[in-house]
Design a protein around this motif. Structure first.
Motif, PDB file in Angstrom:
ATOM      1  N   GLU A  46       0.833  -1.196   0.000  1.00 14.66           N
ATOM      2  CA  GLU A  46       0.000   0.000   0.000  1.00 14.66           C
ATOM      3  C   GLU A  46       0.867   1.245   0.000  1.00 14.66           C
ATOM      4  O   GLU A  46       1.960   1.263   0.570  1.00 14.66           O
TER       5      GLU A  46
ATOM      6  N   LYS B 256      -5.045   6.676  -1.416  1.00 14.72           N
ATOM      7  CA  LYS B 256      -4.472   5.438  -0.865  1.00 14.72           C
ATOM      8  C   LYS B 256      -4.728   4.304  -1.861  1.00 14.72           C
ATOM      9  O   LYS B 256      -5.873   4.064  -2.246  1.00 14.72           O
ATOM     10  N   LEU B 257      -3.650   3.640  -2.262  1.00 17.06           N
ATOM     11  CA  LEU B 257      -3.737   2.594  -3.269  1.00 17.06           C
ATOM     12  C   LEU B 257      -3.109   1.295  -2.780  1.00 17.06           C
ATOM     13  O   LEU B 257      -2.214   1.307  -1.939  1.00 17.06           O
ATOM     14  N   SER B 258      -3.551   0.218  -3.373  1.00 14.88           N
ATOM     15  CA  SER B 258      -2.994  -1.108  -3.136  1.00 14.88           C
ATOM     16  C   SER B 258      -2.374  -1.585  -4.445  1.00 14.88           C
ATOM     17  O   SER B 258      -3.025  -1.550  -5.489  1.00 14.88           O
TER      18      SER B 258
ATOM     19  N   LYS C 108      -0.511  -4.738  -6.385  1.00 19.37           N
ATOM     20  CA  LYS C 108      -0.254  -6.174  -6.369  1.00 19.37           C
ATOM     21  C   LYS C 108       0.885  -6.489  -7.336  1.00 19.37           C
ATOM     22  O   LYS C 108       0.855  -6.070  -8.500  1.00 19.37           O
TER      23      LYS C 108
ATOM     24  N   GLU D 183      -5.333  -1.122  -7.040  1.00 21.58           N
ATOM     25  CA  GLU D 183      -6.696  -0.810  -6.623  1.00 21.58           C
ATOM     26  C   GLU D 183      -6.721   0.459  -5.785  1.00 21.58           C
ATOM     27  O   GLU D 183      -5.812   0.713  -4.997  1.00 21.58           O
TER      28      GLU D 183
ATOM     29  N   ILE E 236      -7.959   2.285  -2.736  1.00 22.45           N
ATOM     30  CA  ILE E 236      -8.507   1.965  -1.423  1.00 22.45           C
ATOM     31  C   ILE E 236      -9.326   3.139  -0.907  1.00 22.45           C
ATOM     32  O   ILE E 236     -10.424   2.970  -0.386  1.00 22.45           O
ATOM     33  N   GLU E 237      -8.758   4.335  -1.071  1.00 20.71           N
ATOM     34  CA  GLU E 237      -9.429   5.525  -0.564  1.00 20.71           C
ATOM     35  C   GLU E 237      -8.978   6.750  -1.345  1.00 20.71           C
ATOM     36  O   GLU E 237      -7.797   6.904  -1.642  1.00 20.71           O
TER      37      GLU E 237
END
Length: 126
Positions: free
Chosen positions: A46, A57-59, A61, A71, A73-74
């Motif tokens: 993250e 805020k990102l994820s 992979k 993705e 997140i926020e």
């Protein structure tokens, strides 16, 4: 005489220039020591970057050393502007396997915040 010579040389010069333009294909030499897998450790990481309206805020992979999915997140970016820019930047980064991509015009802060968040996540993956 000079004009005829110039007219004969122009097509030759143009064809020479075009022949030098390849299709962008890169062929690895047999001596290449570079790994066929990417440069990151597999996992989910993250990162947070600052956008136009706050944190993004990102994820991220990583599979087989490459970024395969990112993705959101926020985020609180402007609908139909900032959120679209974030999605476009994410697509560009996955395609390029690099954060060295252009920002989206009209949403520079959202784009740069996205890039920064991904860079922070990838720092953890090194």
């Amino acid at each position: 005489m000079k004009r005829k010579l110039a007219l004969l040389l122009i097509p030759l010069l143009i064809s020479g220039l075009l022949a030098g333009c390849g299709n962008g294909e890169v062929v690895a030499s047999e001596e290449s020591t570079e790994s066929t897998t990417g440069m990151y450790t597999d996992g989910i990481y993250e990162g947070i970057g600052t956008g136009f309206k706050g944190d993004i805020k990102l994820s991220v992979k990583v599979e087989n050393g490459n970024v395969t999915e990112i993705e959101i997140i926020e985020m609180n970016e402007t609908a139909s502007i900032g959120d679209v820019a974030i999605e476009q930047v994410i697509e560009k980064i996955i395609e390029a396997q690099s954060t060295d991509v252009d920002v989206v015009s009209g949403a520079t802060m959202s784009s740069q915040g996205t890039i920064n968040a991904i860079e922070k996540a990838l720092e953890q993956a090194k």
